[in-house]
Design an enzyme around this catalytic site. Structure first.
Site, PDB file in Angstrom:
ATOM      1  N   GLY A  86       0.959  -1.555  -0.170  1.00  0.00           N
ATOM      2  CA  GLY A  86       0.276  -0.231  -0.036  1.00  0.00           C
ATOM      3  C   GLY A  86       0.937   1.094   0.070  1.00  0.00           C
ATOM      4  N   ARG A 127      14.410   0.174   1.108  1.00  0.00           N
ATOM      5  CA  ARG A 127      14.677  -1.527   1.710  1.00  0.00           C
ATOM      6  C   ARG A 127      15.434  -2.259   1.089  1.00  0.00           C
ATOM      7  NH1 ARG A 127       9.425  -3.085   5.276  1.00  0.00           N
ATOM      8  NH2 ARG A 127       8.431  -2.960   3.123  1.00  0.00           N
ATOM      9  N   ARG A 141       6.560 -12.535   1.181  1.00  0.00           N
ATOM     10  CA  ARG A 141       5.670 -13.001   1.957  1.00  0.00           C
ATOM     11  C   ARG A 141       4.708 -14.255   2.326  1.00  0.00           C
ATOM     12  NH1 ARG A 141       4.955  -6.999   4.189  1.00  0.00           N
ATOM     13  NH2 ARG A 141       6.606  -6.181   2.994  1.00  0.00           N
ATOM     14  N   ASP A 196       1.125 -11.443   6.776  1.00  0.00           N
ATOM     15  CA  ASP A 196       1.987 -10.513   5.871  1.00  0.00           C
ATOM     16  C   ASP A 196       2.934  -9.575   6.228  1.00  0.00           C
ATOM     17  OD1 ASP A 196      -0.939  -8.851   8.191  1.00  0.00           O
ATOM     18  OD2 ASP A 196      -0.268  -7.464   5.929  1.00  0.00           O
TER      19      ASP A 196
HETATM   20  P1  AMP Z   1       1.279  -2.705   8.308  1.00  0.00           P
HETATM   21  O1  AMP Z   1       0.369  -3.361   9.237  1.00  0.00           O
HETATM   22  O2  AMP Z   1       1.906  -1.326   8.939  1.00  0.00           O
HETATM   23  O3  AMP Z   1       1.977  -4.014   7.545  1.00  0.00           O
HETATM   24  O4  AMP Z   1       0.247  -2.608   7.627  1.00  0.00           O
HETATM   25  C1  AMP Z   1      -0.759  -3.183   6.744  1.00  0.00           C
HETATM   26  C2  AMP Z   1      -1.322  -3.239   5.772  1.00  0.00           C
HETATM   27  O5  AMP Z   1      -1.643  -1.855   5.222  1.00  0.00           O
HETATM   28  C3  AMP Z   1      -0.039  -3.240   4.073  1.00  0.00           C
HETATM   29  O6  AMP Z   1      -0.973  -3.617   3.035  1.00  0.00           O
HETATM   30  C4  AMP Z   1       0.390  -1.946   3.935  1.00  0.00           C
HETATM   31  O7  AMP Z   1       0.926  -1.756   3.091  1.00  0.00           O
HETATM   32  C5  AMP Z   1      -0.805  -1.074   4.952  1.00  0.00           C
HETATM   33  N1  AMP Z   1      -0.360   0.285   5.015  1.00  0.00           N
HETATM   34  C6  AMP Z   1       0.429   0.530   6.351  1.00  0.00           C
HETATM   35  N2  AMP Z   1      -0.251   2.222   5.930  1.00  0.00           N
HETATM   36  C7  AMP Z   1      -0.575   2.226   4.950  1.00  0.00           C
HETATM   37  C8  AMP Z   1      -0.120   3.789   4.424  1.00  0.00           C
HETATM   38  N3  AMP Z   1      -0.301   5.051   5.051  1.00  0.00           N
HETATM   39  N4  AMP Z   1      -0.830   3.882   3.054  1.00  0.00           N
HETATM   40  C9  AMP Z   1      -0.842   2.765   2.472  1.00  0.00           C
HETATM   41  N5  AMP Z   1      -1.077   1.395   2.842  1.00  0.00           N
HETATM   42  C10 AMP Z   1      -0.841   1.300   4.078  1.00  0.00           C
HETATM   43 MG    MG Z   2       3.576  -4.942   5.989  1.00  0.00          MG
END
Ligand code: AMP
Ligand code: MG
Length: 518
Positions: A111, A194, A201, A270
């Site tokens: 995202g 990164r 994943r 994920d």
């Molecule tokens: P995380 O738990 O931070 O690994 O994120 C879970 C999901 O939310 C993943 O698909 C990330 O890409 C998405 N995500 C987290 N923060 C954002 C953001 N600020 N904008 C867009 N997608 C996000």
């Molecule tokens: Mg994540």
């Protein structure tokens, strides 16, 4: 690849890196095609500047510190040049799904991350990824950005973990901007680059399983096997062998996390790497005072991802991976028993987690106590240490580090451990048992101390250290980010100039809260 005039006129190291980046190389993740990803440029980031740079990670890619001196560096790693990249080299956001906090969350995906392609150096290929580079088709409600605070934490921790000897994605740099990003408060945006052999994943497999795309699932599994585990092809069931490698690398990783008191914070499927790397640094935390129920993520009200839960959660996550791989398993069996047999095979391989994790942790704990031999009571000795540490909230890192000062002959070296415990009598009782156990070892005190100091870090990324670096960075002083990164690159060495970085946390540290907001 060839670039537009915006950077093609450059001759510096950034241009060389851009030329070395390949998304079209055979076997690259990007070659899996459009079912797996969407290609798009990064969103513009205004007036980017360098916040942190890891020469170590640059060296992995065949570059030195001059890379960050290149005037094009911040612009390039903000993602700003990508809008001019040729279509076949466009960055890509990959699609995956996953279980979040134990619940099927459906489609997620990158995202806010964009793959830039791969660089090959010294026979190893690394994928580069910008995190926080803007919205993608998988952003859902998110803004595609990452804030400076969480980007500095990811940068520092991934480098710290690597130098602790723990498998992890790496970080090349953090690029900041004054561009506003709204979270609980208004903050500023940053982009972390990164670096890892792969960002695949568990959730990638779950995605194609849940969408009934067995063809894509197989292509993904073949990609991982071909690139990273070609030995799996020798097996009767290569996909079961792939599951087994994931079980083993995950078990080994978890043992290492537990042995340094690291809590990931969001062990959703994920956020689990198929290569067993620590990935997606968010609300992680290293424990200060030992508490088996330590929860580092303020958003985790149930404590699903508490320190003591992590191994079980990893095991649970591996079940999700196994389910995702099921359609590929058991192809060597007779058609009419295939399904049933595949489930049995997967269960057997998953059971292997326990057989791998427990001995791995025991080995690490024995080394942490400086024990070279194995004795029947070692487990109990370790468990009793944790009980006394728990009752006293004794500092995890310092307790182990100071154990190296204990003498096998007498109590003359006990004081620095005792000082970490309020209940001195309980500490003494354990120390006496420890001493009795040490007397069965042949190593002398000095040699044992050397061995222990190689496995018990003195310097870890304590929350308050990261917080101090972040507060200064918000004032545009990035020197503390670099200083801290430098200290954390040598976690096992005595660094007399940086004694303060190994000290117990100050009182204000206990009020720090880290949440999923990043
Ligand atoms: P995380 O738990 O931070 O690994 O994120 C879970 C999901 O939310 C993943 O698909 C990330 O890409 C998405 N995500 C987290 N923060 C954002 C953001 N600020 N904008 C867009 N997608 C996000
Ligand atoms: Mg994540």
């Amino acid at each position: 690849m060839s670039f537009s005039p915006s950077i093609s006129g450059l001759t510096g190291p950034v241009a060389a890196l851009a030329d070395a980046l390949g998304t079209t190389r055979e076997g690259a993740f990007a070659q899996l095609g459009s079912v797996f990803m969407t290609r798009l440029p990064a969103a513009p980031l205004s007036a980017p500047y360098v916040v942190g740079f890891s020469p170590d990670t640059a060296a992995l890619l065949g570059f030195d510190a001059a890379l960050a001196q290149d005037p094009a560096f911040a612009e390039f790693f903000s993602g700003n040049t990508t809008r001019d990249w040729p279509a076949e080299s466009m960055p890509y956001a990959s699609v995956y799904s996953g279980h979040q906090f134990g619940v099927w969350a459906g489609q997620l995906g990158d995202g806010r991350a964009l793959g830039l392609g791969e660089i090959e150096h010294d026979g190893t290929r690394y994928e580069l990824q910008l995190k926080g580079a803007g919205r993608t088709p998988y952003s859902r409600m998110g803004d595609g950005r990452a804030v400076l605070r969480s980007s500095i934490r990811e940068y520092l921790c991934s480098e710290a973990m690597h130098h602790l000897g723990i498998p992890t994605t790496r970080a090349l740099c953090v690029i900041g901007s004054d561009q506003a990003v709204r979270r609980e408060e208004v903050e500023t945006a940053a982009v972390v680059t990164r670096v890892a052999p792969s960002f695949v994943r568990f959730g990638h497999f779950e995605h194609f399983y849940s969408n009934d795309r067995v063809d894509a699932l197989q292509a993904l599994a073949d990609h991982v096997i071909e690139r990273f585990y070609p030995q799996c092809k020798e097996s009767d069931d290569p996909y079961l062998a792939l599951l087994e490698t994931a079980v083993q690398s995950t078990a080994d990783l978890l043992a290492q996390w537990q042995a340094v008191g690291f809590c990931h914070g969001v062990m959703n499927t994920d956020n689990m790497s198929i290569l067993g790397l620590t990935i997606d640094y968010g609300p992680f935390g290293f424990m200060d005072g030992f508490d088996a129920s330590y929860i580092c993520n303020h958003s985790d009200s149930q404590g699903r991802y508490a320190y003591r839960m992590q191994p079980q959660i990893a095991y649970w996550n591996l079940f999700c991976l196994a389910q995702g791989l099921l359609p590929l398993l058991g192809q060597q069996h007779d058609e009419n028993v295939r399904g049933e047999q595949a489930v049995k095979d997967a269960q057997r391989v998953l059971e292997g987690f326990k057989d791998r994790f427990a001995p791995a942790l025991e080995r690490l704990m024995r080394a942490k106590l400086g024990l070279q031999t194995e004795r029947a009571g070692d487990d109990a000795l370790v468990n009793r240490l944790f009980e006394v540490m728990q009752a006293n909230r004794a500092d995890f890192t310092l307790t182990f580090r100071h154990l190296a000062r204990v003498s096998k002959h007498d109590a003359s070296g006990d004081s620095s451990v005792r000082d970490l415990f309020l209940d001195r009598a309980a500490c003494d009782a354990w120390l006496n048992d420890y001493r009795a156990r040490l007397s069965e070892e042949t190593l002398d005190d000095a040699a044992r101390a050397v061995a222990m100091n190689r496995v018990n870090p003195k310097y870890i990324l304590r929350n308050h250290l990261a917080e101090t670096a972040i507060r200064r960075a918000r004032e545009k002083d990035f020197s503390e980010v670099e200083r801290l990164a430098t200290v954390l690159r040598r976690p096992f060495d005595e660094q007399p100039d940086y004694e303060a970085y190994a000290a117990l946390p100050p009182d204000w540290a206990s009020s720090l809260e880290v949440s999923c907001s990043s």
